[in-house]
Motif scaffolding. Sequence first.
Motif, mmCIF file in Angstrom:
data_model
loop_
_atom_site.group_PDB
_atom_site.id
_atom_site.type_symbol
_atom_site.label_atom_id
_atom_site.label_comp_id
_atom_site.label_asym_id
_atom_site.label_seq_id
_atom_site.Cartn_x
_atom_site.Cartn_y
_atom_site.Cartn_z
ATOM 1 N N ASN A 89 40.982 -33.526 -59.833
ATOM 2 C CA ASN A 89 41.266 -34.329 -61.022
ATOM 3 C C ASN A 89 42.649 -34.035 -61.586
ATOM 4 O O ASN A 89 42.925 -34.376 -62.730
ATOM 5 C CB ASN A 89 40.205 -34.090 -62.094
ATOM 6 N N ARG A 90 43.484 -33.388 -60.801
ATOM 7 C CA ARG A 90 44.852 -33.082 -61.218
ATOM 8 C C ARG A 90 45.793 -33.466 -60.079
ATOM 9 O O ARG A 90 46.437 -32.625 -59.471
ATOM 10 C CB ARG A 90 44.983 -31.595 -61.561
ATOM 11 N N ARG A 91 45.852 -34.755 -59.807
ATOM 12 C CA ARG A 91 46.626 -35.235 -58.661
ATOM 13 C C ARG A 91 48.098 -34.878 -58.786
ATOM 14 O O ARG A 91 48.733 -34.511 -57.805
ATOM 15 C CB ARG A 91 46.455 -36.748 -58.538
ATOM 16 N N ALA A 92 48.668 -34.993 -59.978
ATOM 17 C CA ALA A 92 50.086 -34.714 -60.156
ATOM 18 C C ALA A 92 50.403 -33.250 -59.850
ATOM 19 O O ALA A 92 51.453 -32.942 -59.284
ATOM 20 C CB ALA A 92 50.521 -35.068 -61.575
ATOM 21 N N ALA A 93 49.506 -32.333 -60.188
ATOM 22 C CA ALA A 93 49.747 -30.916 -59.918
ATOM 23 C C ALA A 93 49.822 -30.631 -58.424
ATOM 24 O O ALA A 93 50.494 -29.700 -57.993
ATOM 25 C CB ALA A 93 48.654 -30.069 -60.568
ATOM 26 N N ALA A 94 49.154 -31.434 -57.624
ATOM 27 C CA ALA A 94 49.188 -31.250 -56.170
ATOM 28 C C ALA A 94 50.536 -31.658 -55.584
ATOM 29 O O ALA A 94 50.842 -31.308 -54.450
ATOM 30 C CB ALA A 94 48.070 -32.049 -55.519
ATOM 31 N N LEU A 95 51.342 -32.390 -56.349
ATOM 32 C CA LEU A 95 52.629 -32.862 -55.846
ATOM 33 C C LEU A 95 53.751 -31.848 -56.030
ATOM 34 O O LEU A 95 54.818 -31.993 -55.433
ATOM 35 C CB LEU A 95 53.005 -34.177 -56.540
ATOM 36 N N VAL A 96 53.548 -30.846 -56.858
ATOM 37 C CA VAL A 96 54.587 -29.851 -57.127
ATOM 38 C C VAL A 96 54.950 -29.127 -55.831
ATOM 39 O O VAL A 96 54.089 -28.666 -55.089
ATOM 40 C CB VAL A 96 54.135 -28.844 -58.211
ATOM 41 N N GLY A 97 56.259 -29.077 -55.571
ATOM 42 C CA GLY A 97 56.753 -28.412 -54.368
ATOM 43 C C GLY A 97 56.987 -29.369 -53.205
ATOM 44 O O GLY A 97 57.624 -28.997 -52.227
ATOM 45 N N ARG A 98 56.499 -30.591 -53.292
ATOM 46 C CA ARG A 98 56.682 -31.560 -52.209
ATOM 47 C C ARG A 98 58.003 -32.303 -52.380
ATOM 48 O O ARG A 98 58.523 -32.453 -53.480
ATOM 49 C CB ARG A 98 55.518 -32.542 -52.174
ATOM 50 N N ALA A 138 54.937 -31.005 -62.975
ATOM 51 C CA ALA A 138 54.116 -32.197 -63.256
ATOM 52 C C ALA A 138 53.522 -32.058 -64.645
ATOM 53 O O ALA A 138 52.929 -31.037 -64.980
ATOM 54 C CB ALA A 138 53.006 -32.323 -62.220
ATOM 55 N N ASP A 139 53.737 -33.099 -65.453
ATOM 56 C CA ASP A 139 53.184 -33.108 -66.805
ATOM 57 C C ASP A 139 52.486 -34.445 -67.000
ATOM 58 O O ASP A 139 53.133 -35.440 -67.312
ATOM 59 C CB ASP A 139 54.315 -32.913 -67.829
ATOM 60 N N GLY A 140 51.183 -34.444 -66.784
ATOM 61 C CA GLY A 140 50.429 -35.692 -66.855
ATOM 62 C C GLY A 140 50.835 -36.587 -65.694
ATOM 63 O O GLY A 140 50.758 -36.211 -64.541
ATOM 64 N N ALA A 141 51.333 -37.791 -66.027
ATOM 65 C CA ALA A 141 51.773 -38.720 -64.984
ATOM 66 C C ALA A 141 53.284 -38.679 -64.793
ATOM 67 O O ALA A 141 53.834 -39.472 -64.052
ATOM 68 C CB ALA A 141 51.337 -40.135 -65.343
ATOM 69 N N ASN A 142 53.954 -37.759 -65.464
ATOM 70 C CA ASN A 142 55.414 -37.637 -65.340
ATOM 71 C C ASN A 142 55.759 -36.459 -64.452
ATOM 72 O O ASN A 142 55.232 -35.359 -64.617
ATOM 73 C CB ASN A 142 56.058 -37.436 -66.720
ATOM 74 N N LEU A 143 56.679 -36.721 -63.521
ATOM 75 C CA LEU A 143 57.118 -35.683 -62.598
ATOM 76 C C LEU A 143 58.567 -35.312 -62.903
ATOM 77 O O LEU A 143 59.391 -36.201 -63.154
ATOM 78 C CB LEU A 143 57.009 -36.160 -61.148
#
Length: 148
Positions: A89-98, A138-143
């Motif tokens: 439920n934290r999709r944006a957090a999974a994007l950190v580092g990519r 990642a902060d909510g829907a903002n990267l």
Amino acid sequence: MTEMFSTLGTWNWLIFGFILMALELAAPGVFLFWFGLAALLVGLVSFAAHPSWQTQLLMFAVFAVAAVPIWRRLAASPSRASRSNPFLNRRAAALVGRVFTLEKPIIDGTGTVRIDDTIWRVAGPDAPAGSRVKVVRADGANLTVAAA
């Protein structure tokens, strides 16, 4: 009243247990299921041994009370799904580092990047479209991105 209790038998407990479990389906609240399970256990024990009605009521009380900590332990343990996918439920957090390619340039600190089938708003230093950027926060829907 004593006469009613003295006629308690195996079938009474089994029927009572199934009724309680059916009521749980009609009005979910979790607690009727455990009372129904306790009644079924008393019915199964009554098949093997033929305890007195006092013993049957005592067994029902003990099984019902024992079910509470068991239920709390089961409810508190993390599910297998959350352990296998910690970013469920934290999709944006999974994007950190990519690292991704900018779809629209970052102008005045704002741009977009396409990730799979979604366009994400990104913030970072100005960069032209097609630049490679790395997600640093990642902060909510903002990267927030930086040059890769």
